[in-house]
Design an enzyme around this catalytic site. Structure first.
Site, PDB file in Angstrom:
ATOM      1  N   ARG A  60      27.903 -10.067-112.488  1.00 26.17           N
ATOM      2  CA  ARG A  60      28.408  -9.817-111.137  1.00 26.17           C
ATOM      3  C   ARG A  60      28.561 -11.128-110.388  1.00 26.17           C
ATOM      4  NH1 ARG A  60      25.270  -6.233-106.534  1.00 26.17           N
ATOM      5  NH2 ARG A  60      27.004  -5.958-105.113  1.00 26.17           N
ATOM      6  N   SER A  74      17.214  -4.421 -93.663  1.00 26.75           N
ATOM      7  CA  SER A  74      16.224  -3.462 -94.159  1.00 26.75           C
ATOM      8  C   SER A  74      14.972  -4.183 -94.651  1.00 26.75           C
ATOM      9  CB  SER A  74      16.835  -2.628 -95.295  1.00 26.75           C
ATOM     10  OG  SER A  74      15.863  -1.797 -95.896  1.00 26.75           O
ATOM     11  N   GLU A 102      19.300  -9.814-108.448  1.00 24.40           N
ATOM     12  CA  GLU A 102      19.799 -10.965-107.695  1.00 24.40           C
ATOM     13  C   GLU A 102      20.208 -10.575-106.272  1.00 24.40           C
ATOM     14  OE1 GLU A 102      23.357 -14.346-107.794  1.00 24.40           O
ATOM     15  OE2 GLU A 102      22.662 -13.447-109.676  1.00 24.40           O
ATOM     16  N   ARG A 104      18.824  -8.356-104.324  1.00 24.71           N
ATOM     17  CA  ARG A 104      17.604  -8.304-103.506  1.00 24.71           C
ATOM     18  C   ARG A 104      17.102  -9.708-103.174  1.00 24.71           C
ATOM     19  NH1 ARG A 104      14.459  -5.156-107.506  1.00 24.71           N
ATOM     20  NH2 ARG A 104      16.475  -4.964-108.523  1.00 24.71           N
TER      21      ARG A 104
END
Length: 307
Positions: A60, A74, A102, A104
């Protein structure tokens, strides 16, 4: 070309990586006898964020800024609820390399955290690449080009077969084959796909044309749907010239006056109306659903003549 791995090894590797994914999600994996099938992993501990490096083989490449900002908010409020998975960095024993999580890690950095919970696991290069693919593919986080490039890397660098990939990532062989076809696109066309200006369906259809780049460019410019692209490709095979096809596409575009006239006729008749105007005349198409609607349309069209 590197020889394909034995099927038994591919199956074992796939199961082991699936077990690791389970651990990352906080779910244990067990055999039918009730024994754990997960590879041994250290207990989660906190590691300084500055000592963690991204995985250079991470499939990604694009992380949406809005989603990262939302996750960072959050994390500020509730902390990191799920540990990331890392391995010792093979180039620096004082650092760690991300295996999974990654997004997070990036969000935690953005939230201003100094440390993040992490589980440490020793993996080789093949396991590192494959678990990155599995983690993202199972969560539909990869765009089609990232997914295709990841599959291509596994096949080129590690000799994996399409069948082995399909088994490891839980996809059909046809899906793997169709995805890998996207690697035949030029870098310009790949960028259109990465940025969401076209879909994988557009791209696969365009690959059937003598000049896929020209088809992709026109699909972006004219905002064509997949069916339009399929027709465009079919026409290029018969007409051969993209200039001729471009004129046809342009001719099919409707101006504001034509669209307004269609709307007026549709309201008057209670049916869908399609006006196809050309330089030498045109067509007026009225669509009906059943014979009752056709009878009603005939009465409306002949009403004046009979009065």
């Amino acid at each position: 070309m590197m020889a394909a791995e034995p099927k038994s090894k591919q199956k074992r590797l796939g199961r082991g990586l699936s077990a690791l994914i389970g651990e990352v999600e906080g779910v244990s994996s067990y055999s039918e006898e009730g024994e754990s099938t997960s590879p041994p992993v250290s207990e989660a501990s906190t590691i300084a964020i500055k000592d963690i490096r991204p995985n250079p083989q991470q499939p990604r490449r694009h992380f949406a800024e809005a989603e990262l900002a939302e996750l960072a908010e959050s994390i500020r409020a509730k902390g990191v609820l799920q540990a990331i998975l890392v391995r010792p960095d093979p180039k620096d024993e004082t650092k760690y390399q991300i295996i999974a999580g990654e997004r997070r890690w990036r969000a935690a950095k953005q939230a201003g955290l100094a440390e993040i919970p992490a589980t440490i696991r020793a993996l080789d290069e093949l396991e590192l690449l494959e678990i990155g693919i599995i983690e993202n593919v199972q969560r539909t986080d990869l765009n089609p080009i990232e997914e295709a490039e990841a599959y291509g890397a596994l096949m080129k660098r590690f000799g994996r077969t399409q069948e082995g990939l399909a088994e490891s990532v839980g996809k059909s062989r046809a899906h793997i084959a169709n995805t890998i076809r996207l690697l035949n696109l030029s870098e310009t066309a790949r960028n259109h796909l990465r940025e969401g200006r076209i879909t994988a369906g557009h791209a696969r259809a365009a690959l059937g044309a003598p000049d896929p780049d020209a088809v992709v460019a026109m699909a972006v410019q004219k905002n064509l749907n997949v069916r339009d692209v399929e027709k465009l490709v079919k026409n290029t095979k018969t007409d051969g010239s993209m200039d001729a096809i471009a004129k046809k596409v342009t001719a099919n575009e409707k101006d504001v006056d034509t669209e307004a006239l269609e709307a007026d006729l549709s309201r008057a008749l209670g049916l869908a109306v399609d006006i196809r105007h050309k330089t030498s005349g045109g067509e007026l198409r009225i669509k009906y659903r059943d014979l009752e609607q056709l009878d009603d349309l005939c009465r409306k069209l002949t009403a004046k003549r009979g009065s």
